[in-house]
Design a protein around this motif. Structure first.
Motif, short mmCIF file in Angstrom:
data_model
loop_
_atom_site.label_atom_id
_atom_site.label_comp_id
_atom_site.label_asym_id
_atom_site.label_seq_id
_atom_site.Cartn_x
_atom_site.Cartn_y
_atom_site.Cartn_z
N GLY A 8 -34.20 -14.26 19.14
CA GLY A 8 -33.75 -15.43 19.62
C GLY A 8 -33.99 -16.76 18.59
O GLY A 8 -34.92 -16.46 17.64
N ALA A 9 -33.39 -17.84 18.99
CA ALA A 9 -33.56 -19.25 18.29
C ALA A 9 -33.33 -18.84 16.80
O ALA A 9 -34.11 -19.54 15.88
CB ALA A 9 -35.01 -19.63 18.49
N LEU A 10 -32.47 -18.17 16.45
CA LEU A 10 -32.22 -18.07 14.77
C LEU A 10 -30.96 -19.02 14.35
O LEU A 10 -29.93 -19.28 14.90
CB LEU A 10 -31.53 -16.52 14.65
N LEU A 11 -31.46 -19.77 13.37
CA LEU A 11 -30.56 -20.71 12.84
C LEU A 11 -29.61 -19.82 12.04
O LEU A 11 -29.84 -19.31 10.92
CB LEU A 11 -31.11 -21.86 11.97
N LEU A 12 -28.26 -19.73 12.37
CA LEU A 12 -27.22 -18.67 11.70
C LEU A 12 -26.06 -19.70 11.16
O LEU A 12 -25.49 -20.25 11.92
CB LEU A 12 -26.90 -17.68 12.68
N SER A 13 -25.64 -19.09 9.97
CA SER A 13 -24.45 -19.53 9.22
C SER A 13 -23.55 -18.52 8.87
O SER A 13 -24.18 -17.43 8.16
CB SER A 13 -25.02 -20.69 7.99
N ARG A 14 -22.26 -18.66 8.89
CA ARG A 14 -21.39 -17.58 8.38
C ARG A 14 -20.29 -18.71 7.85
O ARG A 14 -19.58 -19.15 8.30
CB ARG A 14 -20.90 -16.94 9.49
N ARG A 15 -19.87 -18.17 6.44
CA ARG A 15 -18.49 -18.53 5.95
C ARG A 15 -17.63 -17.44 6.02
O ARG A 15 -17.81 -16.38 5.72
CB ARG A 15 -19.02 -18.96 4.35
N LEU A 16 -16.24 -17.91 6.56
CA LEU A 16 -15.42 -17.04 6.54
C LEU A 16 -14.03 -17.75 6.23
O LEU A 16 -13.52 -18.60 7.01
CB LEU A 16 -15.43 -16.54 7.97
N GLY A 17 -13.38 -17.17 5.34
CA GLY A 17 -11.98 -17.61 5.00
C GLY A 17 -12.14 -19.08 4.54
O GLY A 17 -11.25 -19.95 5.11
#
Length: 312
Positions: free
Chosen positions: A77-86
């Motif tokens: 829990g409480a994870l700072l998550l980033s995703r780059r897609l397209g």
């Protein structure tokens, strides 16, 4: 995990390498060489699913396009998550149980801060297309799986956790269990994570008499074989979607239901030949095992093959 770095040492996620052109898609198994897993279904006889659990702390990783849809469930829990897609970047605080979907064929770049534990379920596009064609009455060509990041999706979360448990504590009929969940997950993915557009012009009236006759003859001639929907549709000169819809309008059954019905009817004829064992008869009408044949026979005929034969 490889490429694992502390936050203040990492390159920013919007670096130019995220926009590179990849020369091919990779398989789910190939992701293990990019980011090793704590546990995976590699080596299991799970034809329709690939499942991994990955763990770590603070990292940055880039995946080429994968030829499966990816359903990810955050365990920590409480994870700072980033995703780059397209070309677009999303950043969210991912709670335990949150779900992310990455469509097949999309390259992605992930960055996270905090303790990382995630279940990833890889589902082939072919399974989604089968569900679309057979069960949901949707034109597959007009449907797209939509990406999502760190959303609440209890059904997907529970299915992923169930598959992980099956990996950790293998039980009898593990492959059958995985196959069932592949179907359920495909249905859920289309319902909850797709454009879900229905065709504007529904085909009326079912198959023409000539096309229906050709398909029935084709099925009859190949009862012992694993005939695909594409083969049946080609016989009728239609797309898989329109074929499934029209066939059901004409017969009241899906193509596979009709195929199963005809296999059981053929089996009834063969049961009159008492020199044939049930095992050899099962193979002759297209079943992989005698137990599978007996289960299907009882469901359709209302009695066991042995009792049916004894009453002839």
């Amino acid at each position: 995990m490889p490429l694992d770095k502390r936050a203040n040492d990492r390159a920013p996620i919007d670096r130019s390498s995220a926009d590179r052109t990849w020369d091919r898609t990779i398989t789910p198994e190939e992701t293990l060489t990019i980011c090793p897993a704590a546990i995976s279904s590699h080596g299991r006889n799970w034809a329709d699913l690939f499942v991994v659990q990955r763990t770590g702390r603070d990292g940055l990783i880039e995946y080429p396009p994968v030829d499966h849809h990816v359903i990810s469930v955050q365990q920590s829990g409480a994870l700072l998550l980033s995703r780059r897609l397209g070309g677009d970047t999303q950043r969210r605080r991912a709670a335990a149980g949150s779900v992310s979907v990455t469509p097949a064929g999309e390259a992605s770049e992930w960055q996270w801060e905090g303790l990382y534990g995630r279940i990833e379920v890889y589902l082939p596009q072919s399974r989604v297309e089968q569900v679309v064609a057979e069960a949901l009455d949707i034109d597959a060509e007009r449907l797209e799986i939509a990406p999502s990041l760190a959303v609440r999706d209890f059904p997907a979360e529970q299915m992923a956790r169930g598959l992980l448990q099956e990996l950790q504590v293998p039980a009898l009929a593990s492959a059958v269990y995985a196959e069932r969940f592949a179907l359920l997950l495909a249905v859920h993915l289309v319902r909850a994570h797709s454009t879900l557009r229905r065709p504007s012009g529904a085909r009326k009236g079912g198959l023409t008499p000539f096309a229906l006759k050709r398909v029935k003859e084709f099925i009859e001639a190949h009862l012992a074989e694993d005939v695909s929907l594409g083969d049946m549709a080609a016989t009728a000169g239609l797309s898989v979607f329109h074929f499934c819809r029209s066939f059901k309008q004409s017969t009241g059954m899906t193509p596979h239901q009709y195929q199963l019905y005809r296999r059981i009817e053929r089996a009834k004829e063969l049961l009159a030949d008492r020199s044939l064992s049930l095992a050899s008869l099962s193979v002759a009408v297209g079943f992989s095992s005698q137990s599978h044949f007996s289960t299907a026979f009882r469901k359709i005929a209302g009695t066991s093959p042995h009792r049916f034969r004894s009453e002839l």
